[in-house]
Scaffold this motif. Structure first.
Motif, PDB file in Angstrom:
ATOM      1  N   ARG A 177      16.937  36.377   3.305  1.00 60.13           N
ATOM      2  CA  ARG A 177      17.453  37.886   3.933  1.00 60.13           C
ATOM      3  C   ARG A 177      17.964  37.468   5.430  1.00 60.13           C
ATOM      4  O   ARG A 177      17.693  36.220   5.888  1.00 60.13           O
ATOM      5  N   GLN A 178      18.592  38.492   5.851  1.00 61.28           N
ATOM      6  CA  GLN A 178      19.346  38.507   7.198  1.00 61.28           C
ATOM      7  C   GLN A 178      18.204  38.844   8.383  1.00 61.28           C
ATOM      8  O   GLN A 178      17.183  39.375   8.040  1.00 61.28           O
ATOM      9  N   PRO A 179      18.265  38.052   9.627  1.00 65.21           N
ATOM     10  CA  PRO A 179      17.545  38.569  10.582  1.00 65.21           C
ATOM     11  C   PRO A 179      17.393  40.198  10.737  1.00 65.21           C
ATOM     12  O   PRO A 179      18.398  40.478  10.372  1.00 65.21           O
ATOM     13  N   PRO A 180      16.422  40.522  11.586  1.00 61.08           N
ATOM     14  CA  PRO A 180      15.512  39.612  12.217  1.00 61.08           C
ATOM     15  C   PRO A 180      14.614  38.884  11.081  1.00 61.08           C
ATOM     16  O   PRO A 180      14.234  39.751  10.295  1.00 61.08           O
ATOM     17  N   ILE A 181      13.982  37.709  11.340  1.00 60.60           N
ATOM     18  CA  ILE A 181      13.020  37.066  10.645  1.00 60.60           C
ATOM     19  C   ILE A 181      11.975  36.666  11.444  1.00 60.60           C
ATOM     20  O   ILE A 181      12.237  36.009  12.602  1.00 60.60           O
ATOM     21  N   ARG A 182      10.724  36.993  11.012  1.00 56.04           N
ATOM     22  CA  ARG A 182       9.677  36.485  12.058  1.00 56.04           C
ATOM     23  C   ARG A 182       8.565  36.108  11.098  1.00 56.04           C
ATOM     24  O   ARG A 182       7.775  37.099  10.597  1.00 56.04           O
ATOM     25  N   THR A 183       8.424  34.810  10.564  1.00 55.80           N
ATOM     26  CA  THR A 183       7.359  34.456   9.626  1.00 55.80           C
ATOM     27  C   THR A 183       7.014  33.114   9.868  1.00 55.80           C
ATOM     28  O   THR A 183       7.314  32.217  10.509  1.00 55.80           O
ATOM     29  N   ILE A 184       5.602  32.939   9.248  1.00 56.74           N
ATOM     30  CA  ILE A 184       4.925  31.750   9.377  1.00 56.74           C
ATOM     31  C   ILE A 184       4.861  31.057   7.978  1.00 56.74           C
ATOM     32  O   ILE A 184       4.354  32.083   7.085  1.00 56.74           O
ATOM     33  N   SER A 185       4.883  29.932   7.851  1.00 57.73           N
ATOM     34  CA  SER A 185       4.618  29.404   6.305  1.00 57.73           C
ATOM     35  C   SER A 185       3.335  28.376   6.455  1.00 57.73           C
ATOM     36  O   SER A 185       3.622  27.258   6.820  1.00 57.73           O
ATOM     37  N   PRO A 186       2.325  28.763   5.876  1.00 52.63           N
ATOM     38  CA  PRO A 186       1.246  27.804   5.793  1.00 52.63           C
ATOM     39  C   PRO A 186       1.301  27.195   4.428  1.00 52.63           C
ATOM     40  O   PRO A 186       1.592  27.704   3.491  1.00 52.63           O
ATOM     41  N   GLY A 187       0.879  25.959   4.549  1.00 52.73           N
ATOM     42  CA  GLY A 187       1.001  25.183   2.949  1.00 52.73           C
ATOM     43  C   GLY A 187       0.637  23.717   3.207  1.00 52.73           C
ATOM     44  O   GLY A 187       0.690  22.910   4.370  1.00 52.73           O
ATOM     45  N   VAL A 215      17.247  35.417  20.878  1.00 54.94           N
ATOM     46  CA  VAL A 215      15.907  34.813  21.236  1.00 54.94           C
ATOM     47  C   VAL A 215      16.094  33.763  22.039  1.00 54.94           C
ATOM     48  O   VAL A 215      17.152  33.023  21.947  1.00 54.94           O
ATOM     49  N   SER A 216      15.282  33.124  22.914  1.00 54.95           N
ATOM     50  CA  SER A 216      15.452  32.206  24.125  1.00 54.95           C
ATOM     51  C   SER A 216      14.314  31.265  23.795  1.00 54.95           C
ATOM     52  O   SER A 216      13.249  31.595  23.188  1.00 54.95           O
ATOM     53  N   PHE A 217      14.722  30.175  24.680  1.00 49.68           N
ATOM     54  CA  PHE A 217      13.545  29.081  24.762  1.00 49.68           C
ATOM     55  C   PHE A 217      12.157  29.767  25.553  1.00 49.68           C
ATOM     56  O   PHE A 217      11.214  29.266  25.168  1.00 49.68           O
ATOM     57  N   GLY A 218      12.654  30.489  26.226  1.00 53.85           N
ATOM     58  CA  GLY A 218      11.444  31.301  26.992  1.00 53.85           C
ATOM     59  C   GLY A 218      10.455  32.050  25.919  1.00 53.85           C
ATOM     60  O   GLY A 218       9.328  32.076  26.003  1.00 53.85           O
ATOM     61  N   ASP A 219      11.069  32.739  24.998  1.00 60.27           N
ATOM     62  CA  ASP A 219      10.460  33.387  23.831  1.00 60.27           C
ATOM     63  C   ASP A 219       9.450  32.302  23.187  1.00 60.27           C
ATOM     64  O   ASP A 219       8.393  32.753  23.042  1.00 60.27           O
ATOM     65  N   LEU A 220      10.116  31.208  23.077  1.00 61.27           N
ATOM     66  CA  LEU A 220       9.335  30.163  22.256  1.00 61.27           C
ATOM     67  C   LEU A 220       8.017  29.738  22.938  1.00 61.27           C
ATOM     68  O   LEU A 220       7.000  29.859  22.876  1.00 61.27           O
ATOM     69  N   LYS A 221       8.254  29.370  24.483  1.00 63.79           N
ATOM     70  CA  LYS A 221       7.296  29.140  25.127  1.00 63.79           C
ATOM     71  C   LYS A 221       5.923  30.048  25.334  1.00 63.79           C
ATOM     72  O   LYS A 221       4.796  29.842  25.229  1.00 63.79           O
ATOM     73  N   SER A 295      25.389  31.887  13.262  1.00 59.74           N
ATOM     74  CA  SER A 295      24.989  31.322  14.473  1.00 59.74           C
ATOM     75  C   SER A 295      25.488  31.930  15.514  1.00 59.74           C
ATOM     76  O   SER A 295      25.284  31.462  16.909  1.00 59.74           O
ATOM     77  N   LYS A 296      26.711  32.659  15.459  1.00 62.74           N
ATOM     78  CA  LYS A 296      27.322  33.128  16.881  1.00 62.74           C
ATOM     79  C   LYS A 296      26.566  34.322  17.188  1.00 62.74           C
ATOM     80  O   LYS A 296      26.847  34.685  18.178  1.00 62.74           O
ATOM     81  N   ILE A 297      25.939  35.058  16.272  1.00 63.79           N
ATOM     82  CA  ILE A 297      25.093  36.407  16.591  1.00 63.79           C
ATOM     83  C   ILE A 297      23.609  36.135  16.698  1.00 63.79           C
ATOM     84  O   ILE A 297      23.314  36.709  17.750  1.00 63.79           O
ATOM     85  N   TYR A 298      23.229  35.080  15.889  1.00 66.54           N
ATOM     86  CA  TYR A 298      21.558  34.994  16.140  1.00 66.54           C
ATOM     87  C   TYR A 298      21.292  33.677  16.549  1.00 66.54           C
ATOM     88  O   TYR A 298      22.098  32.469  16.350  1.00 66.54           O
ATOM     89  N   THR A 299      20.352  33.637  17.127  1.00 67.64           N
ATOM     90  CA  THR A 299      19.626  32.399  17.657  1.00 67.64           C
ATOM     91  C   THR A 299      18.068  32.597  17.083  1.00 67.64           C
ATOM     92  O   THR A 299      17.553  33.704  16.900  1.00 67.64           O
TER      93      THR A 299
END
Ligand code: PHE
Length: 339
Positions: A177-187, A215-221, A295-299
């Motif tokens: 699927r296309q973004p927004p993608i917000r997921t975690i994968s446990p396994g 989406v920025s590095f600040g969001d990650l932090k 990758s020009k639209i999404y980060t």
């Protein structure tokens, strides 16, 4: 003689035993060595010949009657006993249920899932047996990367291996699927390492992925700071150290302030005040393009942690082997954890 038989017959008919002991006394009184019926049998030879037939028959009937009466009474007494046993005794203390406990890996995994679900991450799962594309190539691993080596990866064939990380699941999500993608994968993941207190040939991960516009590095932090505070307590600090992964640019290792000494320095953090808990970074544009995301639209950002490592810090488990040995003395210590 026949009168004697009749007399015994009526005695037997009137008899009623309440206990096994009384019944046994009854048996001895009539059928024992010196019992009334036995004595009558002994007198059989004194009976005139013409009466022998009738007397014998009567005697046999009497003996059979007594035998079946004994059996009948025995059953009655037995079932009375059973009935009295099934009556509920309200004074007996209850038997406590022997409850099992969740495995520490499950406890910590569920906790991580809950923390990220609260900020909108979904859960994605994928196969443990992966192809080269999803485990390596799509993730920008160069052809000669050491992780592709037989030394690090369990290969099943040239292109198929046991996944070495759950980043492979994220590739599958991005392809779907296309973004927004917000997921975690446990396994569970696998690496060809000699088993010791600090390394194992399989362990568990939770990897996270967030892709959207801006989406920025600040969001990650901020996301990781929120996670570590939830996991280890409000006072927990994080620091990011530059690192390298093929699939993220820039990449970082995440340290948390020591969960034991809060950063003052102790032997758990080797007097540095910090403990390494995961890798992270901004998703490399090549990875997005490989998965048909522009990758020009999404980060996006990604991170990945070992569940065993988080559990080790939370519960002070310093030997990785304990997690898979099924020793009840170890597993029973997690009874109070309730997730
Ligand atoms: N996949 C990496 C590992 O298995 C962890 C990681 C995930 C690092 C995402 C950076 C970003 O070690």
């Amino acid at each position: 003689m026949l009168d004697k038989v009749k007399e015994i017959q009526s005695e037997v008919a009137d008899f009623n035993a309440q206990s096994i002991e009384k019944l046994e006394a009854f048996r001895i009184a009539y059928l024992g060595k010196k019992g009334k019926v036995t004595l009558l049998f002994n007198e059989f030879r004194n009976v005139p010949n013409d009466q022998k037939k009738e007397f014998g028959a009567q005697l046999n009937v009497l003996k059979k009657t007594i035998q079946s009466k004994i059996i009948e009474l025995k059953e009655q007494i037995g079932s009375k006993k059973l009935n009295s046993k099934t009556e509920i005794d309200l004074t007996v203390p209850p038997q406590p249920y022997e409850l099992g406990s969740r495995h520490p890996i499950s406890i910590v995994k569920n906790e991580i899932i809950e923390i990220f679900s609260n900020i909108g991450f979904s859960i994605s799962e994928g196969p443990e047996i992966e192809d080269d594309w999803h485990n390596f190539s799509a993730l920008n691993f160069p052809e000669n990367h050491p992780a592709r080596d037989m030394q690090d990866t369990f290969f099943i064939s040239k292109d198929i291996a046991l996944r070495t990380h759950t980043s492979s699941v994220q590739v599958r999500e991005m392809e779907k699927r296309q973004p927004p993608i917000r997921t975690i994968s446990p396994g569970r993941v696998f690496r060809n390492e000699a088993i010791s207190a600090r390394a194992h040939c399989f362990f568990h991960q939770v990897e996270g992925l967030f892709i959207d516009k801006n989406v920025s590095f600040g969001d990650l932090k901020q996301t990781l700071s929120y996670f570590t505070k939830q996991m280890f307590g409000d006072k927990t600090k994080i620091r990011l150290r530059p690192s390298y992964f093929p699939f993220t640019e820039p990449s970082a290792e995440v340290d948390v302030s020591c969960t034991i000494c809060s950063g003052k320095g102790c032997n758990v953090c080797k007097y540095s005040g910090w403990l390494e808990i995961m890798g992270c970074g901004m998703v490399d544009p090549n990875v997005l393009d490989n998965c048909k995301i522009d990758s020009k639209i999404y980060t996006g950002f990604a991170f990945g942690m070992g569940i065993e490592r988080i559990a080790q810090l939370k519960y002070q488990v310093n030997d990785l082997r304990l997690y898979s040995e099924n020793d009840l003395r170890f597993l029973g210590q997690f009874k109070s954890a309730n997730i």
